[in-house]
Design an enzyme around this catalytic site. Structure first.
Site, PDB file in Angstrom:
ATOM      1  N   LYS A  91      -0.202  -4.475   1.945  1.00 57.19           N
ATOM      2  CA  LYS A  91       0.304  -3.528   0.897  1.00 57.19           C
ATOM      3  C   LYS A  91       1.467  -4.144   0.377  1.00 57.19           C
ATOM      4  CE  LYS A  91       1.723   1.193  -0.282  1.00 57.19           C
ATOM      5  NZ  LYS A  91       1.802   2.568   0.400  1.00 57.19           N
TER       6      LYS A  91
ATOM      7  N   LYS B   9      -4.146  -3.982  -0.784  1.00 54.84           N
ATOM      8  CA  LYS B   9      -3.830  -3.068  -1.950  1.00 54.84           C
ATOM      9  C   LYS B   9      -2.488  -3.720  -2.827  1.00 54.84           C
ATOM     10  CE  LYS B   9      -1.693   1.488  -2.455  1.00 54.84           C
ATOM     11  NZ  LYS B   9      -0.920   2.436  -1.708  1.00 54.84           N
TER      12      LYS B   9
ATOM     13  N   SER C 243      -3.222   3.368  -9.037  1.00 53.26           N
ATOM     14  CA  SER C 243      -3.056   4.195  -9.894  1.00 53.26           C
ATOM     15  C   SER C 243      -2.872   3.430 -11.355  1.00 53.26           C
ATOM     16  CB  SER C 243      -1.934   5.130  -9.624  1.00 53.26           C
ATOM     17  OG  SER C 243      -0.629   4.307  -9.443  1.00 53.26           O
TER      18      SER C 243
ATOM     19  N   ARG D 135      10.961  -0.478  -2.247  1.00 59.71           N
ATOM     20  CA  ARG D 135      10.306  -0.482  -1.139  1.00 59.71           C
ATOM     21  C   ARG D 135      10.112  -2.070  -0.546  1.00 59.71           C
ATOM     22  NH1 ARG D 135       8.895   4.805  -1.339  1.00 59.71           N
ATOM     23  NH2 ARG D 135       7.519   5.633  -2.469  1.00 59.71           N
TER      24      ARG D 135
ATOM     25  N   CYS E  44       9.525   5.767   2.916  1.00 62.32           N
ATOM     26  CA  CYS E  44       8.115   5.743   3.636  1.00 62.32           C
ATOM     27  C   CYS E  44       8.658   6.079   5.245  1.00 62.32           C
ATOM     28  CB  CYS E  44       7.160   4.725   3.583  1.00 62.32           C
ATOM     29  SG  CYS E  44       6.726   4.548   1.709  1.00 62.32           S
TER      30      CYS E  44
ATOM     31  N   GLU F  51      -0.158 -10.234   8.757  1.00 62.87           N
ATOM     32  CA  GLU F  51      -0.220  -8.489   8.806  1.00 62.87           C
ATOM     33  C   GLU F  51      -1.566  -8.217   9.349  1.00 62.87           C
ATOM     34  OE1 GLU F  51       1.758  -6.130   8.312  1.00 62.87           O
ATOM     35  OE2 GLU F  51       3.510  -7.039   7.113  1.00 62.87           O
TER      36      GLU F  51
ATOM     37  N   CYS G 138       1.818   8.627   5.629  1.00 64.03           N
ATOM     38  CA  CYS G 138       2.968   8.354   5.282  1.00 64.03           C
ATOM     39  C   CYS G 138       3.956   9.217   5.048  1.00 64.03           C
ATOM     40  CB  CYS G 138       2.927   7.780   3.888  1.00 64.03           C
ATOM     41  SG  CYS G 138       4.230   6.515   3.529  1.00 64.03           S
TER      42      CYS G 138
ATOM     43  N   ARG H  95       3.596   7.237  -8.059  1.00 66.59           N
ATOM     44  CA  ARG H  95       4.577   7.886  -7.803  1.00 66.59           C
ATOM     45  C   ARG H  95       5.001   9.482  -8.490  1.00 66.59           C
ATOM     46  NH1 ARG H  95       7.905   2.631  -6.189  1.00 66.59           N
ATOM     47  NH2 ARG H  95       6.205   1.978  -4.679  1.00 66.59           N
TER      48      ARG H  95
HETATM   49  C1  PBG Z   1       2.425   5.968  -0.169  1.00 66.09           C
HETATM   50  C2  PBG Z   1       1.551   5.431  -0.920  1.00 66.09           C
HETATM   51  C3  PBG Z   1       1.353   4.857  -2.102  1.00 66.09           C
HETATM   52  C4  PBG Z   1       0.193   4.587  -2.708  1.00 66.09           C
HETATM   53  C5  PBG Z   1      -0.607   5.081  -1.657  1.00 66.09           C
HETATM   54  N1  PBG Z   1       0.080   5.622  -0.576  1.00 66.09           N
HETATM   55  C6  PBG Z   1       2.784   4.701  -3.281  1.00 66.09           C
HETATM   56  C7  PBG Z   1       3.783   3.570  -2.750  1.00 66.09           C
HETATM   57  O1  PBG Z   1       3.686   3.033  -1.645  1.00 66.09           O
HETATM   58  O2  PBG Z   1       4.802   3.859  -3.415  1.00 66.09           O
HETATM   59  C8  PBG Z   1      -0.170   4.112  -4.076  1.00 66.09           C
HETATM   60  C9  PBG Z   1      -1.437   4.480  -4.628  1.00 66.09           C
HETATM   61  C10 PBG Z   1      -1.703   4.403  -6.023  1.00 66.09           C
HETATM   62  O3  PBG Z   1      -0.821   3.837  -6.695  1.00 66.09           O
HETATM   63  O4  PBG Z   1      -2.879   4.589  -6.471  1.00 66.09           O
HETATM   64  N2  PBG Z   1       3.275   5.038   0.694  1.00 66.09           N
END
Ligand code: PBG
Length: 326
Positions: free
Chosen positions: A196, A249, A275, A218, A131, A234, A121, A206
């Protein structure tokens, strides 16, 4: 058909050995992937405030950490990079000597058998935090694709076992597959973050990855959380373009999506316990409001029950410690 009082479902719940005998789902260390943050520089090991127990490591600090991870029986890590330099085109993302290629080489030298998956990414590498490439205030899909492909190649050439695009541009799986094949990297699988969602559960990430968008959000590329049928589109699209593994996710708030995808497709499925899901559990456990071990096992078991083969989780090391044979 027997009914109560002949039928008593409590019979098989009477003792723990009985319950264990009929248990339908188990957490298996061998299904877990541990996400890690690698920061460019030397001698750095910083804890991430909203993610207690999770650190940013500079590449030179990785050997001990990956030996611990492999020693616990965790089969794979997922790498995120935090570069020294950011610019509009995210050029540190595809530099052959960038932070992720450095990390991959170090890990492969230390524990060659540990699978290395890399997040592909641009958001951690762009000055604007999006991204993809920004043109006239919008994230431009098609101009981003070759940069993602270059990023994937730089990871695969450094020794990554799997590349995992998380950007949500249309057509990126096909673009990455084609580019890998052209570079004679046909053997490298693509784990697609196919489904996602634009989720508030990424907040702590972040902060960890310094990837907060500097304007807007996003929503124009990640999925709208209320949508389920769109998730199947998707997945269809990414399978058609050559994805080998599909990811959903976040995990916990999207178990219905996971189950629908499981029932409709036959690829290996991954779920990302993100996270924010980790931060909520840690915060409550630190206050003594929940039993951390029980809550984590319950959550991960639920993700498995919903249909995940592979679970990405910041709890992986704790789970592996809890499940070690005594
Ligand atoms: C990057 C990405 C993100 C996460 C994984 N790859 C952040 C986002 O899309 O803002 C999130 C992972 C997490 O929250 O543990 N694009």
């Amino acid at each position: 058909m027997s009914v109560f009082p002949q039928l008593r479902l409590r019979r098989l719940r009477r003792t723990e050995p009985l319950r264990a005998l009929v248990r339908e789902n188990h957490v298996d260390i061998g299904d877990l992937v541990y996400p890690m943050f690698v920061i460019e520089g030397k001698g750095i090991k910083q804890e991430i405030a909203p993610m207690p127990g999770v650190f940013r490591f500079s590449p030179d600090q990785l050997p001990q950490e990956v030996e611990d991870i492999a020693g616990l029986g965790i089969p794979a890590v997922l790498l995120f990079g935090i570069p020294e330099q950011k610019d509009g085109a995210g050029s540190s993302a595809y530099h052959p000597k960038g932070v992720i290629p450095q990390a991959i080489r170090t890990i492969k030298k230390t524990v060659p058998g540990l699978l290395v998956i890399t997040d592909v990414c641009l958001c951690e590498y762009t000055s604007h935090g999006h991204c993809g490439i920004v043109v006239n205030g919008h994230v431009d899909n098609d101009q981003t694709l070759p940069l993602l492909a270059r990023t994937a190649i730089s990871h695969a050439e450094a020794g990554a076992d799997i590349v995992a695009p998380s950007d949500m541009m249309d057509g990126r799986i096909g673009a990455i597959r084609e580019a890998l094949d052209k570079e004679e990297l046909q053997h490298i699988p693509i784990l697609s973050y196919a489904v996602k969602y634009a989720s508030a559960f990424y907040g702590p990430f972040r902060e960890a990855a310094e990837s907060t968008p500097q304007f807007g959000d996003r929503g124009s590329y990640q999925m709208d959380p209320p949508n389920l049928r769109e998730a199947l589109r998707e997945v269809e699209q990414d399978i058609a373009e050559g994805a080998d593994i599909i990811m959903i996710k976040p995990a916990l708030a999207y178990l219905d999506v996971l189950r629908r995808v499981r029932d409709n497709f036959h690829l290996p499925l991954a779920a990302y316990n993100v996270s924010g899901e980790y931060a909520m559990v840690k915060a409550a456990a630190q206050r003594g409001w929940m039993d951390e071990k029980r809550i984590v096992i319950e959550i991960i078991t639920a993700v498995k029950r919903a249909g995940a083969d592979i679970i990405l989780t910041y709890h992986a090391k704790d789970i592996a410690r809890w499940l070690q044979p005594k």
